[in-house]
Each structure stands twice: as C-alpha cells, then as structure tokens.
Motif scaffolding. Sequence first.
Motif, PDB file in Angstrom:
ATOM      1  N   SER A   1       0.777  -1.150   0.084  1.00 48.32           N
ATOM      2  CA  SER A   1       0.283   0.050   0.037  1.00 48.32           C
ATOM      3  C   SER A   1       0.939   1.107  -0.036  1.00 48.32           C
ATOM      4  O   SER A   1       2.038   1.198   0.503  1.00 48.32           O
ATOM      5  CB  SER A   1      -0.832   0.077   1.333  1.00 48.32           C
ATOM      6  OG  SER A   1      -1.752  -1.140   1.299  1.00 48.32           O
TER       7      SER A   1
ATOM      8  N   THR B   1      -1.027   7.629   0.638  1.00 47.12           N
ATOM      9  CA  THR B   1      -2.513   7.687   0.367  1.00 47.12           C
ATOM     10  C   THR B   1      -3.331   6.324   0.959  1.00 47.12           C
ATOM     11  O   THR B   1      -4.613   6.484   1.000  1.00 47.12           O
ATOM     12  CB  THR B   1      -3.058   7.748  -1.111  1.00 47.12           C
ATOM     13  OG1 THR B   1      -2.359   6.326  -1.802  1.00 47.12           O
ATOM     14  CG2 THR B   1      -2.224   8.608  -1.661  1.00 47.12           C
ATOM     15  N   GLY B   2      -2.547   5.208   1.274  1.00 52.43           N
ATOM     16  CA  GLY B   2      -3.094   3.954   1.434  1.00 52.43           C
ATOM     17  C   GLY B   2      -3.612   3.370   0.570  1.00 52.43           C
ATOM     18  O   GLY B   2      -4.029   2.368   0.756  1.00 52.43           O
ATOM     19  N   GLY B   3      -3.624   3.825  -0.766  1.00 49.25           N
ATOM     20  CA  GLY B   3      -4.162   3.201  -1.892  1.00 49.25           C
ATOM     21  C   GLY B   3      -3.044   2.339  -2.432  1.00 49.25           C
ATOM     22  O   GLY B   3      -1.967   1.958  -1.746  1.00 49.25           O
ATOM     23  N   ALA B   4      -3.534   1.191  -3.365  1.00 47.88           N
ATOM     24  CA  ALA B   4      -2.683   0.146  -3.900  1.00 47.88           C
ATOM     25  C   ALA B   4      -2.987  -0.134  -5.300  1.00 47.88           C
ATOM     26  O   ALA B   4      -4.259  -0.289  -5.672  1.00 47.88           O
ATOM     27  CB  ALA B   4      -2.651  -1.028  -2.959  1.00 47.88           C
ATOM     28  N   ILE B   5      -1.922  -0.501  -5.743  1.00 45.39           N
ATOM     29  CA  ILE B   5      -2.158  -1.178  -7.253  1.00 45.39           C
ATOM     30  C   ILE B   5      -1.807  -2.713  -7.018  1.00 45.39           C
ATOM     31  O   ILE B   5      -0.760  -3.036  -6.890  1.00 45.39           O
ATOM     32  CB  ILE B   5      -1.562  -0.760  -8.264  1.00 45.39           C
ATOM     33  CG1 ILE B   5      -2.269   0.608  -8.832  1.00 45.39           C
ATOM     34  CG2 ILE B   5      -1.606  -1.475  -9.612  1.00 45.39           C
ATOM     35  CD1 ILE B   5      -1.724   1.454 -10.078  1.00 45.39           C
ATOM     36  N   LEU B   6      -2.936  -3.633  -7.140  1.00 42.34           N
ATOM     37  CA  LEU B   6      -2.635  -5.110  -6.824  1.00 42.34           C
ATOM     38  C   LEU B   6      -2.479  -5.677  -8.265  1.00 42.34           C
ATOM     39  O   LEU B   6      -3.550  -5.819  -8.775  1.00 42.34           O
ATOM     40  CB  LEU B   6      -3.769  -5.541  -5.986  1.00 42.34           C
ATOM     41  CG  LEU B   6      -3.980  -4.757  -4.835  1.00 42.34           C
ATOM     42  CD1 LEU B   6      -5.325  -5.350  -4.214  1.00 42.34           C
ATOM     43  CD2 LEU B   6      -2.923  -4.735  -3.893  1.00 42.34           C
TER      44      LEU B   6
ATOM     45  N   ARG C   1      -1.969 -10.304  -9.862  1.00 40.33           N
ATOM     46  CA  ARG C   1      -2.776 -11.200 -10.426  1.00 40.33           C
ATOM     47  C   ARG C   1      -2.978 -11.332 -11.986  1.00 40.33           C
ATOM     48  O   ARG C   1      -3.174 -12.298 -12.632  1.00 40.33           O
ATOM     49  CB  ARG C   1      -4.085 -10.853 -10.106  1.00 40.33           C
ATOM     50  CG  ARG C   1      -5.315 -11.608 -10.071  1.00 40.33           C
ATOM     51  CD  ARG C   1      -6.874 -11.108  -9.976  1.00 40.33           C
ATOM     52  NE  ARG C   1      -7.559 -11.819 -10.203  1.00 40.33           N
ATOM     53  CZ  ARG C   1      -8.184 -12.866  -9.461  1.00 40.33           C
ATOM     54  NH1 ARG C   1      -8.213 -12.678  -8.161  1.00 40.33           N
ATOM     55  NH2 ARG C   1      -9.059 -13.828 -10.125  1.00 40.33           N
TER      56      ARG C   1
ATOM     57  N   ARG D   1      -6.741 -14.347  -4.470  1.00 39.96           N
ATOM     58  CA  ARG D   1      -7.085 -13.154  -3.899  1.00 39.96           C
ATOM     59  C   ARG D   1      -5.910 -12.277  -3.756  1.00 39.96           C
ATOM     60  O   ARG D   1      -4.943 -12.810  -3.012  1.00 39.96           O
ATOM     61  CB  ARG D   1      -7.636 -13.380  -2.383  1.00 39.96           C
ATOM     62  CG  ARG D   1      -8.039 -12.623  -1.446  1.00 39.96           C
ATOM     63  CD  ARG D   1      -9.277 -11.684  -2.345  1.00 39.96           C
ATOM     64  NE  ARG D   1      -9.840 -10.710  -1.394  1.00 39.96           N
ATOM     65  CZ  ARG D   1     -11.163 -10.639  -0.758  1.00 39.96           C
ATOM     66  NH1 ARG D   1     -11.514 -11.689  -0.955  1.00 39.96           N
ATOM     67  NH2 ARG D   1     -11.347  -9.668  -0.192  1.00 39.96           N
ATOM     68  N   SER D   2      -6.191 -11.084  -3.903  1.00 36.82           N
ATOM     69  CA  SER D   2      -5.206 -10.053  -3.991  1.00 36.82           C
ATOM     70  C   SER D   2      -5.373  -9.109  -2.542  1.00 36.82           C
ATOM     71  O   SER D   2      -6.300  -8.973  -2.094  1.00 36.82           O
ATOM     72  CB  SER D   2      -4.979  -9.093  -4.845  1.00 36.82           C
ATOM     73  OG  SER D   2      -5.008  -9.642  -6.218  1.00 36.82           O
ATOM     74  N   MET D   3      -4.021  -8.977  -1.881  1.00 34.37           N
ATOM     75  CA  MET D   3      -4.373  -8.197  -0.737  1.00 34.37           C
ATOM     76  C   MET D   3      -3.262  -6.969  -0.684  1.00 34.37           C
ATOM     77  O   MET D   3      -2.105  -7.145  -1.136  1.00 34.37           O
ATOM     78  CB  MET D   3      -3.909  -8.920   0.602  1.00 34.37           C
ATOM     79  CG  MET D   3      -4.847 -10.253   0.881  1.00 34.37           C
ATOM     80  SD  MET D   3      -4.461 -10.969   2.516  1.00 34.37           S
ATOM     81  CE  MET D   3      -5.246  -9.957   3.585  1.00 34.37           C
ATOM     82  N   ALA D   4      -3.729  -5.857  -0.134  1.00 31.78           N
ATOM     83  CA  ALA D   4      -2.878  -4.764  -0.050  1.00 31.78           C
ATOM     84  C   ALA D   4      -2.075  -4.872   1.384  1.00 31.78           C
ATOM     85  O   ALA D   4      -2.780  -5.337   2.346  1.00 31.78           O
ATOM     86  CB  ALA D   4      -3.492  -3.469  -0.138  1.00 31.78           C
TER      87      ALA D   4
ATOM     88  N   ARG E   1      -1.581  -2.709   3.620  1.00 27.66           N
ATOM     89  CA  ARG E   1      -2.254  -1.700   4.618  1.00 27.66           C
ATOM     90  C   ARG E   1      -1.294  -1.312   5.661  1.00 27.66           C
ATOM     91  O   ARG E   1      -1.749  -1.359   6.885  1.00 27.66           O
ATOM     92  CB  ARG E   1      -3.556  -2.408   5.052  1.00 27.66           C
ATOM     93  CG  ARG E   1      -4.464  -2.569   3.737  1.00 27.66           C
ATOM     94  CD  ARG E   1      -5.985  -2.953   4.274  1.00 27.66           C
ATOM     95  NE  ARG E   1      -6.798  -3.072   3.069  1.00 27.66           N
ATOM     96  CZ  ARG E   1      -7.946  -3.734   3.332  1.00 27.66           C
ATOM     97  NH1 ARG E   1      -8.258  -3.854   4.431  1.00 27.66           N
ATOM     98  NH2 ARG E   1      -8.593  -3.712   2.207  1.00 27.66           N
TER      99      ARG E   1
END
Lengths: 139, 264
Positions: free
Chosen positions: B37, B41-46, B49, B64-67, B69
């Motif tokens: 993450s 910004t806390g955002g993420a590109i996963l 996959r 399943r993708s996880m950020a 965080r």
Amino acid sequence: MKRPIRVVVAKAGLDGHDRGAKVVARGLRDAGMEVIYTGVHQTPEQVVETALQEDADAVGLSLLSGAHNYLFPRIAELMREKGMDDVLLFGGGIIPEEDIAALREHGVERVFTPGASLEEIAAYVRDAVGRRRGQAARA
Amino acid sequence: MGVTGPPGGGKSTLVSRLLAAYRARSPRVAVVAVDPSSPFTGGAILGDRIRMQDRSLDEGVFIRSMASRGYTGGLARTTARVVNVLDALGHDVVIVETVGAGQEEVDVVRVAGTVALVTVPGLGDDIQAIKAGILEIADVLVVNKADRPGADETARDLAQMLTLGSSRTGWKPEIVRTSGATGEGIEALVRAIDRHQAWAAESGERERRSAAAAREEVEALLRDALVHRLEDRLGEERVRRAIARVATRQADPYSVVEELLAES
Ligand code: B12
Ligand SMILES: Nc1nc2c(ncn2[C@@H]2O[C@H](COP(=O)(O)OP(=O)(O)OP(=O)(O)O)[C@@H](O)[C@H]2O)c(=O)[nH]1
Ligand SMILES: [Mg+2]
C-alpha cells in the motif's frame, strides 16, 4: 476501521490500448483505493470472476476498441447472474455520446470519455460506492 | 507455501506455473498475493494477479489479492488468517506471494510450511539484494529467469553463501534454476518443495513452525488489543497532547510513555 474501496480495473476483448486503464488505476490508487488491474485481453467471464474473488466494490471497464456495445452489457448480465447487485459497474474509453444512454440502461452507471480528469473519476467512485455501502448497511 | 524475493524477480509468473503444476494433482489450490500500500494515500495497485489470469476461470483455483495496508513484514496483517480460512475451505495447497521483499520482510515464514526465495541472475557480484535475513528463511532457493545469461554464476554464488552461514534447522536449502517464461525447471522446483515438506513433517520442523506462528499471532493480537484498550482508557485527547509535547521537545518519548502508563 473503514475498509478501503476495492476496484477492479479491467480491459476486455482484443483491445490493447492499456494507457487509459493504467492511468485511471494509478489515479484511483492515489485517491486511496485498492485497485486490482487485470491486464489486457480478458473475457467477460474472467472480469466478473475476478471481481467476485477479489470482493470488489466496483468494476471499471476500459474500452477503446469499439466493442463496448457488446462487452459492457455482457459483463452487466454476468454480474446479475452471479448476484452482484451491490457491485458498481462503470467505465471509460472511446465511446460515442449516442451509445452512453443505452449502456446506462444496461446497468453501466457512468462512462468517462477522453479528457475526463482523474479527480472527477475518483470522486465519482468514492461517492457511488459510498451510496451502495450506505444502502447495504440500511438493508 | 510461500514465494518471496526482490521486486520483479518473477514471483507471480512462477506462482502461475506452480498453480498449474499443483492443480494437476490437487482439486483445489488457492493463491494469496500481497502488494504494498502507498504509505501516503493508503491506496494500492494489486498487479500480481495479471500474471495468473489464465487460471482465473479454473473452478479449482481461487486467487485473492491483498494490500499490505501499512504492515511491514512483507504480508498484510490478516494474511495468516486468510490462509487459515482458505485451508479450512478445503484448499489442498495455498500459495502466498509476498510483496517484493528485500531483507526484513520475513513474515512469510510464519504462514508458510515451505518458503521459496526467488532470485534472478545479474543482481550484482555479491547478490546485494539477498541479505542474510531473507536468505535464512529460504527452504528452497530459486534462480529464476534462467533463460537469461548468468544463472549458473548466481546459483554458484548462492551455494557459496549457504556454506558460510550455519543452518538453523538442519535443512540445507536446495538451489533450483527455473524460467517462468518457458516453464523450464518448474517440475524440479515442485520436487524440491515436496522434499522440504516431507522433511519438515518428519523432523518436527512443521510443528515447530506452527507453534511459533501461533505464538506470534496471539502475541500480535494481544498487543493490538492492549494498545486499543489503553487508548480507549486514556482518550484520544490525552494521547494527542502527549505526542505534541514530544514533537515540540518539551518531553522525551520515554518519559511520556511512562506517564501515560501511570495515568491509565
Ligand atoms: C495511443 C493509441 C494507440 C497505441 C496504444 C498504446 C497503448 N499501449 O495503450 C497503439 C499505437 C498501440 C494503438 C494501436 C491501435 N489503435 Co489506437 N489509439 C491510440 C490513441 C492515439 C490514444 C489512446 C490513449 O492512449 N490515450 C490516452 C489515455 C490516457 O486516454 P484514454 O484511454 O482515452 O483514457 C481516458 C478516458 O477515455 C477515460 N477512460 C479510459 N479507460 C477508462 C476506464 C475507466 C474505468 C474509467 C473510469 C475511465 C477510463 O479516462 C481516461 C482519462 O481521461 C487513440 C486516439 C485517441 N485520441 O484516443 C487511438 C485509437 C484508440 N486507436 C484506434 C485504432 C483503430 C487502433 C488500431 C486498431 C490501429 C490499427 N489499425 O492497427 C490499433 C489496435 C491495437 C490493439 N491491439 O488494440 C482508434 C479506435 C477507433 C474506435 N474505437 O472506433 C483510435 C480512437 C484512433 C482513431 N481515431 O481512429 N493505438
Ligand atoms: N526472461 C524472463 N522474464 C521473466 C521470467 N519470469 C518473469 N519474467 C518477467 O519479469 C517481469 C516481472 O515478473 P513478475 O512475475 O511480475 O515478478 P514479481 O516478482 O511477481 O514482481 P512483483 O510482484 O512486482 O515484485 C515480467 O515482465 C515477467 O514477464 C523468466 O523466467 N524469464
Ligand atoms: Mg508479483
């Protein structure tokens, strides 16, 4: 804790124009969202299965190939079949103004065309997902 | 099992190959792929996959993708629990891909029975990217992108590094050359992983790892719960004032923590 918004950004069909999708993916990330980018050449089934497995709040489809009148409705249909009524479907790309109203009828809530700003897109997603989550919480 | 190693080494591509290999013998296989993450910004590109999408319509495959965080060990805080759930749901194999890991991202050892460390040729003479810490958690060492020149040298350097350190467990990691691009070496990799799993089951290493993992997980939850309880009891305002005093150098952090604990 508030769960970050999860968005699947997808490219379906033979369309290889991936710049717009990547730019939008980055824009949504910079707005604090978790973006699952599928890469190019996905089938509608792959897009919908991805959204299911990733527990996405929204699916954003990027289409510059002219196949939007087939791919958007097909994905909307598969999402309904899977009971994903709570998942937002939206998108963007090279899509003529006259097609947009029909896409909306099929459940594509909003379509962004070239020149749309990333702020505008992010604000829309935040708002539309927020509304859906609010509805789910009340239900 | 866990797959870790420096960014861009080909972890996701290998995981996709492993998915195919494991699916040939198991009805259900899952992948949990973690990406970082943004700290701002806390955002993420996963994006892991993308390399696995050709398996996404296989009903025996769940991805399943996880950020991360904000969690720094190479996984997300809840990855271990996600693995438990997938296990309970009947997946015969669960593969965990870490965020592109440098040296301290070693948490994967707490969720995986076998850890494969993926390296590539040409990272530099002394393989700077693979520092001691991460080498220690490797049960299998993979030299990926072996379709490129330099794989033999890298394998040799790794073998040499292994002779320098002493093994914590008595297991000597195998070195396997693979190409995610061509599929070469994947069978050898699967066999190496199998051998480690058999050894871990027999030697008691598997139980030792689950015991350590359980302890770690309970302690982490306990820590979080204690911090939350303390914050509730003290109230945001008091904590904020204490932090402000440290920020403006009216007090040092140690005394402030002592005071807060005394007040709680
Ligand atoms: C760059 C480009 C290419 C590059 C693509 C590079 C790449 N990796 O992306 C290359 C040279 C490879 C290429 C090839 C082709 N192209 Co071309 N290409 C373009 C061009 C000039 C710009 C597209 C672009 O990258 N724009 C920049 C990005 C940032 O903008 P965008 O994608 O529009 O995204 C914005 C919005 O649309 C929206 N948006 C887009 N996606 C999404 C998704 C979501 C979720 C949201 C919310 C918003 C959103 O938000 C973005 C930001 O504002 C356009 C013309 C044009 N002016 O658009 C033609 C264009 C798209 N190409 C076209 C054609 C025909 C082709 C080819 C078939 C040409 C050929 N005969 O070989 C091939 C097909 C390739 C393939 N496999 O698909 C046509 C499509 C016609 C149509 N749809 O009816 C266009 C419109 C040119 C034209 N006027 O004829 N192309
Ligand atoms: N030549 C060659 N390229 C490879 C091989 N495996 C992967 N690649 C390429 O290396 C790049 C990174 O591959 P990934 O599988 O995404 O690597 P990763 O380790 O998962 O990357 P992160 O998750 O971002 O850390 C891609 O462009 C792949 O196509 C290989 O065996 N040989
Ligand atoms: Mg990866």
